[in-house]
Design a protein around this motif. Structure first.
Motif: not given
Length: 228
Positions: A94-100
């Motif tokens: 999740p620390e590298s998950a890009i929400l867009s």
């Protein structure tokens, strides 16, 4: 699963998202949802098991939920991003998950249908109209309003902390509206199974490290996107 069925005794499958009302909104923090299950409760309270059900980290109305393994709470089995009644899986990093990108590519699940972690529902507490008021009490140096519901199979007590500050997640929103506070504890005794279950909603100021990395990374991505 035995653990899940035990917790269902307490939850009745119900919790609700916060609706709009004129109060102070907490902008940042986290909520721990913890349950203690006591077996053979009428004999003693020695046979107990603790479950860390969910860690809800929030920034305004955006929630990152970390779901611990019920048997090994130090291990996270799932991470979700929740907003506007929708839940998106964040995968294992999740620390590298890009929400867009996640919102654009992933089909979300309604929070009311998601499995595991904090439970969301629009339902009222069963038998709520037949509740009985109890005297206020003090727990953990906090004053609580209380009421009880006694059915043929389950006896339940509810504890409401009077406050103007609302969080982006709540248990039984209709109770909080009626009592002008935050429902932070439910104690339930199942008369048939002799099982006593407590559920605690514990607010805290600081994010978990995973959530800190997640929110910080996406704030950085948003700034870069705005410049471009």
């Amino acid at each position: 699963m035995k653990n899940t069925s035990i917790l269902a005794i307490l939850f009745f499958g119900s919790a609700t998202l916060v609706s709009c009302r004129k109060e102070i909104k907490s902008e940042k923090g986290a909520i721990d949802m913890i349950s203690n299950v006591y077996f053979n409760a009428s004999k003693n309270l020695n046979e107990v098991k603790t479950f860390h059900i969910s860690k809800l980290n929030y920034s305004n109305d955006s929630i990152m939920e970390i779901i611990p393994d019920l048997n090994f709470p130090e291990v996270s089995v799932e991470r979700n991003f929740i907003i506007d009644s929708m839940s998106y899986s964040l995968g294992g990093n999740p620390e590298s998950a890009i929400l867009s990108e996640i919102v654009a590519k992933q089909k979300p699940v309604l929070v009311y249908n998601k499995k595991g972690g904090a439970i969301f529902s629009k339902e009222e507490i069963p038998n709520y109209r037949n509740r009985r008021k109890l005297n206020d009490t003090i727990l953990f140096n906090k004053n609580y309003k209380r009421f009880e519901i006694n059915s043929p199979w389950v006896y339940t007590r509810f504890y409401i902390y009077p406050t103007d500050t609302i969080l982006p997640y709540s248990l039984y929103k209709h109770v909080e509206n009626d009592y002008g506070g935050r429902l932070e504890r439910i104690d339930s005794y199942n008369k048939k199974t002799d099982t006593f279950v407590t559920l605690q909603i514990i607010p805290r100021k600081d994010w978990d490290e995973e959530a800190k990395d997640f929110f910080s990374f996406n704030q950085y991505i948003n700034k870069i996107s705005a410049k471009n």
